[in-house]
Write an enzyme that holds these catalytic residues in place. Structure first.
Site, short mmCIF file in Angstrom:
data_model
loop_
_atom_site.label_atom_id
_atom_site.label_comp_id
_atom_site.label_asym_id
_atom_site.label_seq_id
_atom_site.Cartn_x
_atom_site.Cartn_y
_atom_site.Cartn_z
N GLY A 1 -21.41 -19.79 -29.65
CA GLY A 1 -20.92 -19.11 -30.84
C GLY A 1 -21.82 -17.95 -31.21
CB SER A 2 -22.49 -16.47 -34.52
OG SER A 2 -21.12 -16.33 -34.85
CB VAL A 3 -26.61 -18.84 -31.21
CG1 VAL A 3 -27.99 -18.76 -30.60
CG2 VAL A 3 -26.61 -19.85 -32.35
CG LEU B 1 -16.12 -21.08 -37.21
CD1 LEU B 1 -16.21 -22.48 -37.75
CD2 LEU B 1 -15.22 -20.21 -38.07
NE ARG B 2 -21.37 -16.85 -42.10
CZ ARG B 2 -21.52 -16.07 -43.16
NH1 ARG B 2 -21.75 -14.78 -42.99
NH2 ARG B 2 -21.45 -16.55 -44.37
#
Length: 605
Positions: free
Chosen positions: A292-294, A604-605
């Site tokens: 994800g947002s990582v 998602l973040r």
């Protein structure tokens, strides 16, 4: 005419008999002398074969210690009871007594002995207390003996289970460090000649054939104290969020040494048979997730290396962007954002635009340089290389989704290595479980670019970012949240993986840490609410345990308790002494709920 019989001569007959017996005696004595003195090799060998035995000398496995010399795995002496079935079956009336002494059902023992009736060796019970074994042998049951062995013991139980692994009953490594360094840890048994009596008891040690060589010790990079912190906080987070599983990895930034690695659920390696086989694997190196947002920090670094102006702004209005027939959505309309704002607010649209502005080959090369799609080289058994498709297979949709962390799968260790490289001025160090075993590493990113992005990530842990719960008082913290939906055959499910990757302290990075929590089922499932608090709690303790000085000195001093004057006798008499803790500060605002993207639902973040 009849012949007269000779008169009976007793004296002559006795003389002849004596001579014959004397000759026989001389022959026997001569033969005995010949056998005993002149030609004794054959009979000596035959006699030795009946009473002289070569027996093994058990040796201990090498000890495993943490970086401070604390024992993590040790071998303790035990006894194993064995029998000669041929000899034991000649006394079947003793089997009930033997079964009772060993604590084994009589029918089970009888069947075991009967199945091996043609053998001369069978274990009856292994790895028991030496006193208990001697009590069994002392009963004098024919054909029952004992021998010395060693059993592996893990003082810290399930806290260290996934790193250390375990050995089998023959003391051979089966998982983890025990398997990876089995040859190093395993000793070489010795051997000696002994004389046994007819009951099998050793009556004399004749000769030492080969001395036993103990296994070599290993000092790991793991810090027992940080490991306990990580284990405690991860377990508490899983219970609080009703999560299915989780992993935590803590790396030493300058060296790449693994200071802590824990997983939940865990198992007790001292009772390995009682655990389900599935929990034996070290999820931090074997299981992969879409980050994800990582991943957005990697996207920003790749864009800067590709020549993007650090002061660029990206228009994310109106919070949705169409890519062909697929919409990409942000959690809300962030408007025009800088690169720092992209990371702080975790804009999927901003990351996708950066990704679309790079060639496939360049973007792939940056990700590959940071270790994605390849093994970290830690040497841990069963390590996964993750999944990063070749650049030639990327279309516009694939590249956009990879830019914000979908379409690529990584292990928690790979994520920790990548963030440690960013904190180490763009130098990627191979993660290692051995203290002092670090390599030289390799430069994978311009130090200036790596530092720029690291400073941008501090905004994520400040007020207004997605992870203020990761902040540590007195220290600058950089990090990134991630909350991804789990993929399935029909698309993406409403099951989440919550992540946080962070670095502390920012001025002189010491620790890189990744927290992955799988399928939280509580009220919250965002990385900033589920995983970031674990980072805070572990790093808050680790920084103090390792005596890392604060780099936000003013804030650190401001949080220290004010000195309290000792109450006077008058105060006590008047009841003016108040024993009450101050009110806790208000919790920072939680990140906003996300809107699922049709392209990668739940990006998602």
């Amino acid at each position: 005419m009849k012949t007269r019989a000779r008169p009976y001569d007793l004296k002559l007959r006795l003389t002849i008999l004596g001579a014959v017996l004397g000759c026989c005696g001389v022959v026997l004595v001569g033969r005995a002398a010949h056998m005993q003195l002149l030609d004794n090799d054959f009979y000596q060998h035959e006699g030795d074969a009946r009473f002289l035995r070569e027996v093994p000398i058990a040796t201990s496995r090498g000890m495993i210690m943490d970086r401070n010399g604390e024992p993590l795995a040790v071998s303790t002496p035990v006894e194993s009871v064995w029998a000669n079935p041929k000899e034991l079956l000649q006394h079947p009336e003793r089997l009930p007594e033997l079964a009772k002494a060993l604590g084994i059902p009589e029918d089970v023992l009888t069947q075991r002995i009967a199945q091996r009736s043609g053998k001369e060796f069978v274990f009856l019970r292994r790895h028991i207390n030496p006193d208990d074994a001697q009590a069994v042998v002392a009963r004098g049951i024919p054909g029952v003996y004992s021998q010395r062995e060693f059993r592996r013991f893990y003082p810290h139980g399930e806290v260290m289970a996934h790193v250390l692994g375990f050995t089998n009953i023959d003391d051979q490594g089966q998982e983890g460090v025990e398997l990876a360094f089995n040859d190093w840890l395993t000793g070489k048994p010795g051997a000696q000649r002994v004389i046994r009596d007819r009951r099998g008891r050793i009556v004399e040690n004749v000769d030492l054939i080969r001395a036993a060589q103990p296994g070599k010790d290993i000092t790991l990079s793991i810090d027992r104290r940080i490991q306990y912190l990580a284990y405690r906080e991860l377990k508490a987070a899983l219970l609080a969020n009703h999560a299915r599983s989780g992993s935590v990895v803590v790396l030493d930034v300058p060296t790449g040494e693994i200071l802590a690695m824990v997983n939940q659920p865990s198992y007790n390696p001292n009772a390995r048979e009682a655990a389900e086989p599935g929990v034996h694997r070290n999820r931090a190196v074997t299981d992969v997730v879409e980050p994800g947002s990582v991943m957005k920090a990697m996207t920003v670094m790749a864009a800067l290396e590709n020549g993007v102006d650090p002061n660029i702004t990206l228009d994310t209005n109106p919070g949705i962007m169409m890519l062909g027939k697929y919409p990409i959505r942000d959690t809300s309309n962030h408007g025009v954002v800088t690169l720092e704002g992209l990371l702080q607010h975790s804009s999927n649209i901003g990351a996708a635009k950066l990704g679309m502005g790079m060639s496939n080959d360049h973007f792939y090369d940056v990700l590959h340089r940071f270790g994605f799609g390849t093994s970290t080289g830690s040497g841990f058994p069963g390590e996964s290389a993750g999944v990063l498709a070749p650049a030639r297979s990327w279309g516009p949709v694939e590249k956009a989704t990879i830019a914000y962390g979908y379409g690529v799968s990584v292990t928690p260790l790979q994520l920790a290595q990548a963030y440690a490289a960013m904190a180490n001025e763009g130098r990627l160090m191979p993660p290692t479980f051995i203290r002092g075993g670090e390599g030289s590493g390799r430069q994978v990113m311009d130090p200036r670019i790596a530092r720029q992005v690291l400073l941008m990530l501090e905004s994520v842990t400040r007020a207004g970012g997605s992870a203020p719960k990761a902040a540590v008082t007195g220290y600058h913290v950089a990090g990134k949240t991630g909350t991804s939906r789990k993929a399935s055959a029909g698309g993406y499910q409403k099951r989440y993986v919550s992540l946080f990757a962070g670095v502390v302290p920012l001025d002189h990075p010491k620790f890189a840490m990744v927290v992955v929590i799988n399928e939280p089922n509580g009220r919250d499932y965002y990385g900033g609410l589920v995983s970031a608090p674990v980072f805070h709690n572990v790093m808050d303790g680790a920084l103090r345990l390792m005596d890392v000085p604060p780099d936000k000195v003013e804030e650190w001093y401001a949080q220290q308790p004010a000195p309290v004057a000792a109450p006077t006798i008058a105060d006590v008499a008047d009841g003016n002494v108040i024993d009450e803790a101050p009110a806790a500060p208000a919790a920072p605002a939680a990140e906003a709920p996300a809107t699922a993207a049709a392209l990668a639902p739940g990006a998602l973040r």
